[in-house]
Design an enzyme around this catalytic site. Structure first.
Site, PDB file in Angstrom:
ATOM      1  N   HIS A  39       8.091  58.870  54.401  1.00 57.16           N
ATOM      2  CA  HIS A  39       7.771  59.829  55.322  1.00 57.16           C
ATOM      3  C   HIS A  39       8.549  61.170  54.903  1.00 57.16           C
ATOM      4  CE1 HIS A  39       5.965  58.054  58.790  1.00 57.16           C
ATOM      5  NE2 HIS A  39       6.274  56.667  58.036  1.00 57.16           N
TER       6      HIS A  39
ATOM      7  N   CYS B 285       2.287  57.311  53.620  1.00 61.28           N
ATOM      8  CA  CYS B 285       2.322  55.861  53.947  1.00 61.28           C
ATOM      9  C   CYS B 285       1.121  55.136  53.785  1.00 61.28           C
ATOM     10  CB  CYS B 285       3.137  55.591  55.068  1.00 61.28           C
ATOM     11  SG  CYS B 285       4.756  56.168  55.031  1.00 61.28           S
TER      12      CYS B 285
ATOM     13  N   GLU C 267       8.512  63.980  56.320  1.00 56.57           N
ATOM     14  CA  GLU C 267       8.903  64.810  57.569  1.00 56.57           C
ATOM     15  C   GLU C 267      10.079  64.281  57.907  1.00 56.57           C
ATOM     16  OE1 GLU C 267       7.789  60.998  59.453  1.00 56.57           O
ATOM     17  OE2 GLU C 267       6.917  62.347  57.867  1.00 56.57           O
TER      18      GLU C 267
END
Length: 432
Positions: A404, A320, A406
């Site tokens: 993202h 990001c 995760e």
């Protein structure tokens, strides 16, 4: 049964007479009186001198810079707050959104209408506090129904001094944001402030060019040792058991990025956003992570400089904000998107293998791929608008994603990218 109703005073007393017939020829009569309180109204039309209504009335305003005013009901904290309004399309995970530091300076409007039904619990937090400016929702759940719940959303926000509003037309506001782009807004529960004052606040405040990273980053280095709990672990087939020393720059890092790295065999030292590249190199890391974070990448030249000094010297991975900083450090340009990407359902094509990943995203800026130098490969593309969603350069030992991996609470399609970072560090060890 017949009823006769006689009103002695339409505002105070009504006499009701009922006739109960036991048969057609005789009747028993019963008289009873219902007393009602009269209501005096104040100049604004609200009752005065009486007990409160059993339901909450509108007591808050959201004033947008385009001049629109949205009446709403408040929850959480009270007061007046200014921020950039963005919408998030996630169906679940509002607590992870509340504690994502990347939302600093923003009001998050949830497009999913019903929020709060699972309450909050301290295991789902992505940082130590809430950084967003406020929460805007359609319907606030009056009850919680999750066995992990420790607190209601209302109480949680109140304790953290975060404002929230509900009973507002989030669908109409979302359509306005999609048409006009992200807008600055002011949330207020203060009747002493006029609509004109709030509108002026929205038109004189700006988020572009502001360093928001320094307000969310840690102040000193620390070691991270927590792995993904076994109950929540996934994609562990073929997990590398080697230990890799990773320095993670905290531009607003989420806890689950660190947990996933640790689960893949990394020993992690988290450093502040202002940590000099020279000090990082003295730590002799196997790799460096540039984390997610809020705001404008052009507003943090010190971070761009640190990234620039580390490129080519050690394997690096940007997520990001880290991806955007890599783009600038490589000589590329970033730009502010119309309304950004915020949600857990964005499709991305992996250009290397042709697979489509459903991803979690939260960013208002993007890298212009046309501005990147030769030798830098665009590896991922957002299928909604064609924007650059990933970069790589084998020669410069770098990789990045504009979303993202995760993805807490989900989806987890992109989790294997942590394994790719492990392979990048392993290759460097072999050739070193």
């Amino acid at each position: 049964m017949d009823f006769a109703i006689t009103s002695q005073n339409p505002l105070s007393t009504t006499t009701i007479t009922s006739a109960l017939f036991s048969n057609k020829k005789s009747a028993n009569f019963r008289v009873f009186t219902v007393r009602c309180s009269s209501k005096t109204l104040s100049s604004d039309g609200t009752p005065s001198g009486l007990v409160e209504r059993p339901w909450k009335v509108a007591d808050a305003r959201l004033v947008l810079e385009d001049g629109s005013i949205w009446k709403a009901k408040s929850f959480g904290a009270s007061g007046t707050q200014v921020g950039e309004v963005v919408f998030n399309t996630s169906l679940t995970g509002y607590q992870e959104i509340l504690t994502d530091p990347s939302y600093a300076g923003q009001f998050v409007l949830m497009t999913n209408p019903h929020i709060g039904n699972t309450g909050v619990n301290f295991g789902d937090e992505e940082s130590m506090q809430c950084f967003l400016a406020g929460l805007v929702i359609r319907s606030l759940s009056i009850s919680t129904s999750n066995w992990r719940c420790k607190e209601t959303l209302d109480d949680y926000l109140a304790k953290r001094n975060i404002m929230g509003i509900y009973d507002v037309d989030t669908r109409a506001i979302t359509r306005r944001l999609r048409q006009d782009g992200s807008l600055i807004g002011v949330l207020s529960t203060e009747n002493s402030k006029s609509d004109e004052e709030l509108l002026e606040m929205s038109r004189t405040w700006d988020i572009v060019g502001v360093d928001l990273i320094s307000g969310v980053s840690c102040k000193s280095p620390y070691e991270w040792v927590d792995r993904t709990a076994s109950d929540w672990d996934f994609n562990d087939n073929g997990r590398n058991k080697e230990t890799f020393n990773v320095v993670a720059y905290d531009f607003g890092i989420k806890h689950n990025i660190l947990r996933r790295l640790a689960s893949y065999g990394c020993k992690i030292t988290v450093v502040p956003s202002t940590w000099p590249a020279s000090e990082t190199l003295k730590m002799k890391p196997d790799g460096v992570l540039f984390s997610n974070g809020p705001g404008d990448p052009s507003a943090v030249p010190y971070a761009v400089e640190a990234v620039k000094e580390l490129i080519g010297k050690v394997p690096v991975f940007g997520i990001c904000m880290g991806h955007q900083l890599l783009g600038q450090a490589l000589g590329g340009k970033t730009f502010k998107m119309k309304f950004g990407h915020h949600g857990g359902n964005h499709p991305v094509r992996n250009l290397r293998n042709g697979c489509v990943e459903i991803s979690a995203q939260n960013h208002n800026y993007a890298v212009d791929p046309e501005s990147l130098p030769e030798g830098v490969e665009v590896t991922h593309v957002n299928l909604n608008d064609g924007s650059c969603a990933g970069l790589a350069s084998f020669k410069m030992k770098l990789m990045s994603l504009q979303y993202h991996p995760e993805a807490s609470p989900g989806p987890h399609d992109s989790d294997p990218v942590f394994g790719e970072f492990i392979q990048l560090m392993k290759q460097e060890k072999v050739t070193a």
